[in-house]
Design an enzyme around this catalytic site. Sequence first.
Site, PDB file in Angstrom:
ATOM      1  N   SER A  30       0.816  -1.220   0.000  1.00 43.05           N
ATOM      2  CA  SER A  30       0.000   0.000   0.000  1.00 43.05           C
ATOM      3  C   SER A  30       0.846   1.265   0.000  1.00 43.05           C
ATOM      4  O   SER A  30       1.660   1.471   0.902  1.00 43.05           O
ATOM      5  CB  SER A  30      -0.875   0.055   1.259  1.00 43.05           C
ATOM      6  N   HIS A  61      -3.268   0.544  -4.995  1.00 43.29           N
ATOM      7  CA  HIS A  61      -2.729  -0.684  -5.566  1.00 43.29           C
ATOM      8  C   HIS A  61      -3.016  -0.681  -7.064  1.00 43.29           C
ATOM      9  O   HIS A  61      -4.167  -0.630  -7.475  1.00 43.29           O
ATOM     10  CB  HIS A  61      -3.368  -1.909  -4.932  1.00 43.29           C
ATOM     11  N   HIS A  83      -5.800  -8.931  -1.075  1.00 41.76           N
ATOM     12  CA  HIS A  83      -5.946  -9.064   0.374  1.00 41.76           C
ATOM     13  C   HIS A  83      -7.154  -9.932   0.704  1.00 41.76           C
ATOM     14  O   HIS A  83      -8.177  -9.872   0.022  1.00 41.76           O
ATOM     15  CB  HIS A  83      -6.148  -7.686   1.013  1.00 41.76           C
ATOM     16  N   TYR A  85      -9.145  -9.430   3.093  1.00 46.16           N
ATOM     17  CA  TYR A  85     -10.293  -8.589   3.491  1.00 46.16           C
ATOM     18  C   TYR A  85     -11.101  -8.094   2.292  1.00 46.16           C
ATOM     19  O   TYR A  85     -12.232  -7.646   2.443  1.00 46.16           O
ATOM     20  CB  TYR A  85      -9.847  -7.393   4.355  1.00 46.16           C
ATOM     21  N   GLU A  86     -10.535  -8.183   1.091  1.00 44.30           N
ATOM     22  CA  GLU A  86     -11.295  -7.782  -0.093  1.00 44.30           C
ATOM     23  C   GLU A  86     -12.362  -8.819  -0.449  1.00 44.30           C
ATOM     24  O   GLU A  86     -13.221  -8.542  -1.281  1.00 44.30           O
ATOM     25  CB  GLU A  86     -10.351  -7.620  -1.293  1.00 44.30           C
ATOM     26  N   ALA A 113       2.608  -2.033   4.221  1.00 47.35           N
ATOM     27  CA  ALA A 113       2.455  -0.992   5.233  1.00 47.35           C
ATOM     28  C   ALA A 113       1.928  -1.683   6.479  1.00 47.35           C
ATOM     29  O   ALA A 113       1.072  -2.554   6.390  1.00 47.35           O
ATOM     30  CB  ALA A 113       1.476   0.055   4.748  1.00 47.35           C
ATOM     31  N   MET A 210      -2.208  -6.473   7.263  1.00 45.11           N
ATOM     32  CA  MET A 210      -3.281  -7.293   6.692  1.00 45.11           C
ATOM     33  C   MET A 210      -2.841  -8.062   5.441  1.00 45.11           C
ATOM     34  O   MET A 210      -3.689  -8.467   4.641  1.00 45.11           O
ATOM     35  CB  MET A 210      -4.474  -6.394   6.334  1.00 45.11           C
ATOM     36  N   SER A 211      -1.551  -8.245   5.273  1.00 47.21           N
ATOM     37  CA  SER A 211      -1.088  -8.920   4.051  1.00 47.21           C
ATOM     38  C   SER A 211       0.152  -9.751   4.358  1.00 47.21           C
ATOM     39  O   SER A 211       0.443 -10.070   5.505  1.00 47.21           O
ATOM     40  CB  SER A 211      -0.756  -7.879   2.976  1.00 47.21           C
ATOM     41  N   ASN A 234       1.903   3.861  11.258  1.00 47.94           N
ATOM     42  CA  ASN A 234       1.295   4.394  12.485  1.00 47.94           C
ATOM     43  C   ASN A 234       1.752   3.508  13.634  1.00 47.94           C
ATOM     44  O   ASN A 234       2.234   2.397  13.404  1.00 47.94           O
ATOM     45  CB  ASN A 234      -0.232   4.372  12.362  1.00 47.94           C
ATOM     46  N   HIS A 246      -6.660   4.941   6.125  1.00 49.21           N
ATOM     47  CA  HIS A 246      -5.989   4.394   4.939  1.00 49.21           C
ATOM     48  C   HIS A 246      -5.196   5.502   4.239  1.00 49.21           C
ATOM     49  O   HIS A 246      -4.123   5.250   3.696  1.00 49.21           O
ATOM     50  CB  HIS A 246      -7.011   3.772   3.993  1.00 49.21           C
TER      51      HIS A 246
HETATM   52  N1  HPA Z   1      -3.100  -2.315  11.607  1.00 53.27           N
HETATM   53  C1  HPA Z   1      -3.213  -3.195  10.594  1.00 53.27           C
HETATM   54  N2  HPA Z   1      -2.751  -2.961   9.371  1.00 53.27           N
HETATM   55  C2  HPA Z   1      -2.136  -1.792   9.142  1.00 53.27           C
HETATM   56  C3  HPA Z   1      -1.985  -0.835  10.146  1.00 53.27           C
HETATM   57  C4  HPA Z   1      -2.500  -1.109  11.448  1.00 53.27           C
HETATM   58  O1  HPA Z   1      -2.397  -0.294  12.389  1.00 53.27           O
HETATM   59  N3  HPA Z   1      -1.326   0.231   9.593  1.00 53.27           N
HETATM   60  C5  HPA Z   1      -1.100  -0.105   8.298  1.00 53.27           C
HETATM   61  N4  HPA Z   1      -1.575  -1.324   8.025  1.00 53.27           N
END
Ligand code: HPA
Length: 271
Positions: A30, A61, A83, A85-86, A113, A210-211, A234, A246
């Site tokens: 990402s 993406h 992903h 989650y998609e 990320a 998440m990947s 973050n 995001h």
């Molecule tokens: N949690 C999960 N996935 C992420 C985060 C997060 O804080 N930041 C970027 N991808």
Amino acid sequence: MDILSRLDEAAACVRQRLGDAWAAAVVLGSGLGGFASQVEDARELDYSEIPHFPVSTVEGHAGKLIGGRVAGKRLLVMAGRFHYYEGYSMGQVTFGIRVLHRIGVKVLLLSNAGGGVNPAFRPGDVMLITDHINLMPNPLVGPNIDELGPRFPNMSDAYSPRLADLARRASALRKVPLTQGCYLGSTGPTFETPHEYNFFRTIGADAVGMSTVPEVIVARHCGMEVLAFSVISNVGGLYSHKEVSHQEVQEVGALAEKRLTELILGVLEAM
Ligand code: HPA
């Protein structure tokens, strides 16, 4: 059509359009798509043109394979990944990795990320992933495909110590700060609650995302060597109630992209 036939059709298409004899492949996460501009003599292939390939739906993406030359090495870049989650199945999430294996890629470099749970981390840090904790469904559940790999693959050395050393050397040589740690894979799409960040820290994670983990499992199953980086967008925990979005993930990604690019260039040069 069975998975091996689908993989062979997709692999034949990639071979025909982009060639083969690749030194490595890179998967861009990402907001990290900028590395693609490093590819010389680039040829592009949209995912939608590859038989049986899923199409990515997330902002940031791109959804294409780019073949060319980086640091003098033949490199395939996957700009855009799939992903869980998609709504894709784990088979779809990891299809591209198996296609890479099918066309002979033996070294896989991954980026993502992630959210830092190690309180020493700051947004923009790049973390070398040295291990993972998988809290997603395992992509190898189901009948084993013996042609691809063993029923019970080992995960004790999922992240190649050899490639990790090249990354540490690239960090020193190019003066790019690099942290390291354990990446925890969660399904998303929700970011974590303060207590979830805290829990993940407690069980040994340094970052969460998440990947990547399903891709690493499938890559190791078929014997590819793996190197992975997480760009910390973050930092979360009990005492950090700052909201994450995001958009923020993509913005920090853009800043850290230079660092990531330097590190990957350094690794490719040394390979
Ligand atoms: N949690 C999960 N996935 C992420 C985060 C997060 O804080 N930041 C970027 N991808």
